[in-house]
Design an enzyme around this catalytic site. Structure first.
Site, PDB file in Angstrom:
ATOM      1  N   GLU A   4      -5.679   6.502   5.179  1.00  0.00           N
ATOM      2  CA  GLU A   4      -6.157   5.374   4.132  1.00  0.00           C
ATOM      3  C   GLU A   4      -4.595   3.837   4.823  1.00  0.00           C
ATOM      4  O   GLU A   4      -5.108   2.754   4.200  1.00  0.00           O
ATOM      5  CB  GLU A   4      -4.852   5.261   3.038  1.00  0.00           C
ATOM      6  CG  GLU A   4      -5.495   6.212   2.037  1.00  0.00           C
ATOM      7  CD  GLU A   4      -4.848   6.759   1.168  1.00  0.00           C
ATOM      8  OE1 GLU A   4      -4.483   5.883   0.467  1.00  0.00           O
ATOM      9  OE2 GLU A   4      -4.119   7.968   1.113  1.00  0.00           O
ATOM     10  N   LYS A  61      -0.727  -0.104 -13.751  1.00  0.00           N
ATOM     11  CA  LYS A  61      -0.660   0.125 -13.008  1.00  0.00           C
ATOM     12  C   LYS A  61      -2.281  -0.092 -12.623  1.00  0.00           C
ATOM     13  O   LYS A  61      -3.207   0.060 -13.462  1.00  0.00           O
ATOM     14  CB  LYS A  61      -0.794   1.479 -12.104  1.00  0.00           C
ATOM     15  CG  LYS A  61      -1.333   2.419 -11.210  1.00  0.00           C
ATOM     16  CD  LYS A  61      -0.600   1.554  -9.849  1.00  0.00           C
ATOM     17  CE  LYS A  61      -2.588   0.771  -8.396  1.00  0.00           C
ATOM     18  NZ  LYS A  61      -1.108   1.129  -7.518  1.00  0.00           N
ATOM     19  N   TYR A  76       0.730  -1.333   0.215  1.00  0.00           N
ATOM     20  CA  TYR A  76      -0.059  -0.030  -0.014  1.00  0.00           C
ATOM     21  C   TYR A  76       0.753   1.210   0.087  1.00  0.00           C
ATOM     22  O   TYR A  76       1.738   1.151   0.555  1.00  0.00           O
ATOM     23  CB  TYR A  76      -0.912  -0.003   1.473  1.00  0.00           C
ATOM     24  CG  TYR A  76      -2.035   1.192   1.013  1.00  0.00           C
ATOM     25  CD1 TYR A  76      -3.133   0.479   0.332  1.00  0.00           C
ATOM     26  CD2 TYR A  76      -2.274   2.266   0.716  1.00  0.00           C
ATOM     27  CE1 TYR A  76      -4.507   1.324   0.008  1.00  0.00           C
ATOM     28  CE2 TYR A  76      -3.121   3.146   0.698  1.00  0.00           C
ATOM     29  CZ  TYR A  76      -4.732   2.024   0.157  1.00  0.00           C
ATOM     30  OH  TYR A  76      -5.176   3.426  -0.330  1.00  0.00           O
TER      31      TYR A  76
HETATM   32  P1  AMP Z   1      -2.984  -1.088  -5.261  1.00  0.00           P
HETATM   33  O1  AMP Z   1      -4.131   0.295  -5.053  1.00  0.00           O
HETATM   34  O2  AMP Z   1      -3.520  -1.717  -6.149  1.00  0.00           O
HETATM   35  O3  AMP Z   1      -1.865  -0.554  -4.497  1.00  0.00           O
HETATM   36  O4  AMP Z   1      -3.345  -1.679  -3.401  1.00  0.00           O
HETATM   37  C1  AMP Z   1      -2.820  -1.747  -2.518  1.00  0.00           C
HETATM   38  C2  AMP Z   1      -2.096  -2.400  -1.852  1.00  0.00           C
HETATM   39  O5  AMP Z   1      -2.959  -3.348  -1.625  1.00  0.00           O
HETATM   40  C3  AMP Z   1      -1.431  -3.506  -3.065  1.00  0.00           C
HETATM   41  O6  AMP Z   1      -0.191  -3.320  -2.736  1.00  0.00           O
HETATM   42  C4  AMP Z   1      -1.320  -5.183  -2.206  1.00  0.00           C
HETATM   43  O7  AMP Z   1      -0.710  -5.202  -1.322  1.00  0.00           O
HETATM   44  C5  AMP Z   1      -2.966  -5.378  -1.704  1.00  0.00           C
HETATM   45  N1  AMP Z   1      -3.941  -5.335  -2.763  1.00  0.00           N
HETATM   46  C6  AMP Z   1      -4.133  -4.554  -4.236  1.00  0.00           C
HETATM   47  N2  AMP Z   1      -4.907  -5.175  -4.502  1.00  0.00           N
HETATM   48  C7  AMP Z   1      -5.110  -6.896  -4.014  1.00  0.00           C
HETATM   49  C8  AMP Z   1      -5.870  -7.743  -4.507  1.00  0.00           C
HETATM   50  N3  AMP Z   1      -6.550  -8.061  -5.226  1.00  0.00           N
HETATM   51  N4  AMP Z   1      -6.118  -9.361  -3.535  1.00  0.00           N
HETATM   52  C9  AMP Z   1      -4.729  -8.631  -2.391  1.00  0.00           C
HETATM   53  N5  AMP Z   1      -4.389  -7.619  -2.376  1.00  0.00           N
HETATM   54  C10 AMP Z   1      -3.772  -6.629  -3.109  1.00  0.00           C
HETATM   55 MG    MG Z   2      -2.739  -2.622  -8.054  1.00  0.00          MG
END
Ligand code: AMP
Ligand code: MG
Length: 516
Positions: A385, A446, A351
């Site tokens: 967040e 992304k 995150y």
């Molecule tokens: P993102 O908005 O894609 O950067 O999501 C933030 C963080 O949430 C990612 O770095 C993952 O650690 C976790 N995450 C996002 N999407 C998923 C998913 N579909 N399944 C599991 N973890 C997720």
């Molecule tokens: Mg993502």
């Protein structure tokens, strides 16, 4: 030493010269609760600590007229210990903070790299402190004669009995805290802040302990990628204990980087990874590619879209925000954390990497990229967040290596041309991780978690099917979140007591009437 969960994960604390203060805590975070009573002859500190296990060992430290409570954990203990003459002071993070307070005074908080909220009683003063990112939210109500602080705002809402009485002095005007519009009298401490209050007099001092860097560093490509990899590696190590860690992965570059470095930190032990998706949208193939490459023990969780949306009350309950974008990012993660299982887990995520790297900004012009990074770094505070309560509703502890104090400083301060280079977004991170991940992962564009899980689209579709005109969608989403906030935060109701479908219908009805 990193254990599965920190000694304490939350608290409600009240400092007052009067004895016999009643505490009625309300936490979304799971955990055992222990009442702590401290007194130094001038004032009392009453607290309810939220913690795993039977005894909150290592979350309270006291010496002389000082008592310190810490929720969360530190990530630079070895450096901090090196500042102290007697290594014995370092049996726990809270003892380290006490020893540093002794030696450095309030500026001790400038030394800490961690994920924490602290309340301390010193003589006739109270100190409240957040980490550099305010990643463990800390709320305050204060009036002459009583200061109350809690890691969840709902513990300070009127029903909890420690709210500010009518006419009492509010901290809203102080630079160290912002007032919550939805909870009159309750303030949220800013990120990287120490608030020092003389409880009897109500006099207040604020000390800033961190600021996002404004300057930008110019580095040769190789030095920049080495620096990013080494700093992130260190942050992941500091967050990985002896128990098997769990990394939640989407298969994007951010979470895959954390997973790769966690595998390294685990030194040969198999780590767990977990991906979540709905029946319509998921990133399962991309996550699987990473899991296979890293040889993790990987699982997938499917959350049907209707179930996902029905968990909106939980997301608001945990994150205590009505910001539509934030809740759409956090909802799929809330649903995921609620399904991780009954055994408490330490969870690492990817995150927040996009904020210092400008990853959500999909075009390459450097002035716009720089502006986006500067804007996001100046406005993250108070959005919640990164709150650990999100995973704590499922009984787990989450931590985000990209928002480690040193990682964040390095990423933010790199000149924009290292963030976007050769037509690639997040070039410096992708290149830094190229040897540890499959090429398809390194090059993957992304996809935000709200997109990859179909959350944004599903929330919109739900409101449109309830009759909300498409032009009113954003407003309607906000009104739904506001209604939920009133119920589960301000009124302290459990999310299961909220009829979500009815809340949506009420908002849609209001919207139809206002348009028609
Ligand atoms: P993102 O908005 O894609 O950067 O999501 C933030 C963080 O949430 C990612 O770095 C993952 O650690 C976790 N995450 C996002 N999407 C998923 C998913 N579909 N399944 C599991 N973890 C997720
Ligand atoms: Mg993502």
């Amino acid at each position: 030493m990193v254990t599965t969960l920190p000694a304490a994960t939350g608290f409600l604390a009240v400092a007052s010269p009067d004895s016999g203060v009643a505490l009625r805590p309300a936490f979304a975070a799971q955990g055992s609760r222990t009442v702590v009573r401290e007194s130094n002859g001038r004032q009392h500190l009453y607290a309810v600590l939220l913690h795993a296990g039977a005894v909150p060992d290592g979350s309270v430290a006291r010496r002389g007229g000082t008592a310190v409570l810490l929720a969360g954990e530190l990530y630079n203990q070895p450096d901090l210990c090196s500042l102290l003459p007697d290594g014995a002071a370092a049996d726990s993070d809270v003892h380290l903070v006490l020893a540093l307070l002794d030696r450095y005074g309030v500026s001790a908080f400038r030394l800490l790299n961690g994920r924490f909220a602290v309340v301390a009683m010193l003589g006739n003063r109270v100190l409240l402190a957040t980490d550099h990112a305010g990643s463990v939210p800390l709320y305050v109500t204060a009036r002459p004669g009583q200061v109350a602080a809690a890691t969840e705002a709902k513990s300070l809402a009127g029903t909890a009995g420690v709210g500010v009485p009518p006419g009492a002095r509010s901290l809203a005007a102080l630079p160290g805290a912002r007032s919550l519009a939805a909870l009159p009298g309750v303030c949220q401490l800013r990120a990287g802040m120490v608030l020092e209050i003389d409880v009897a007099k109500g006099a207040t001092d604020v000390h800033r302990t961190w600021r996002p860097p404004l300057e930008r560093r110019i580095l040769p490509e190789g030095e920049a990628t080495d620096l990013v990899r080494d700093t992130l590696r260190h942050a992941v190590r500091a967050r990985t204990g002896t128990d098997t860690p769990l990394v939640v992965i989407s298969g994007g570059i951010d979470s895959s980087s954390v997973a790769a470095l966690t595998v390294e930190a685990a030194g040969g032990a198999t780590i767990d990874t977990l991906a979540m998706g709905s029946e319509h949208d998921n990133e399962f193939p991309e996550a699987r590619t990473v899991a296979e490459h890293l040889a993790t023990r990987h699982s997938e969780i499917i959350v049907p879209t209707a179930d996902l949306l029905a968990q909106l009350p939980y997301a608001v309950w945990a994150a205590e925000t009505t910001n539509v974008d934030i809740i759409e990012y956090l909802l799929p993660l809330t649903a995921l954390y609620l399904r991780v299982g009954d055994t408490p887990r330490r969870i690492l995520t990817g995150y927040g990497a996009d904020i210092p790297l400008g990853g959500m900004h999909r075009e390459g012009r450097l002035p716009a990229l720089e502006q986006a990074v500067s804007h996001d770094m100046a406005t993250f505070d108070g959005l919640n967040e990164m709150t650990p309560v999100l995973s704590a509703v499922g009984g787990h502890w989450s931590t985000h290596p990209f928002w480690d104090r040193e990682v964040l400083a390095v990423l933010t301060s790199l000149e924009a041309g290292l963030k976007h280079r050769y037509g690639r977004d997040k070039w410096v991170l992708r290149t830094a991780m190229a040897d540890l991940l499959p090429a398809t992962t390194v090059n993957r564009p992304k996809l935000g978690v709200h997109e990859g899980s179909g959350t944004t689209a599903a929330f919109s579709a739900l409101l449109v099917s309830a009759g909300v005109p498409p032009s009113q969608l954003r407003e309607a989403k906000y009104l739904v979140l506001q209604a939920l906030f009133r119920r589960v935060v301000a009124n302290g109701e459990h999310p299961d007591a909220v009829d979500f479908a009815k809340t949506v219908d009420e908002v849609a009805g209001m919207q139809r009437r206002s348009v028609g």
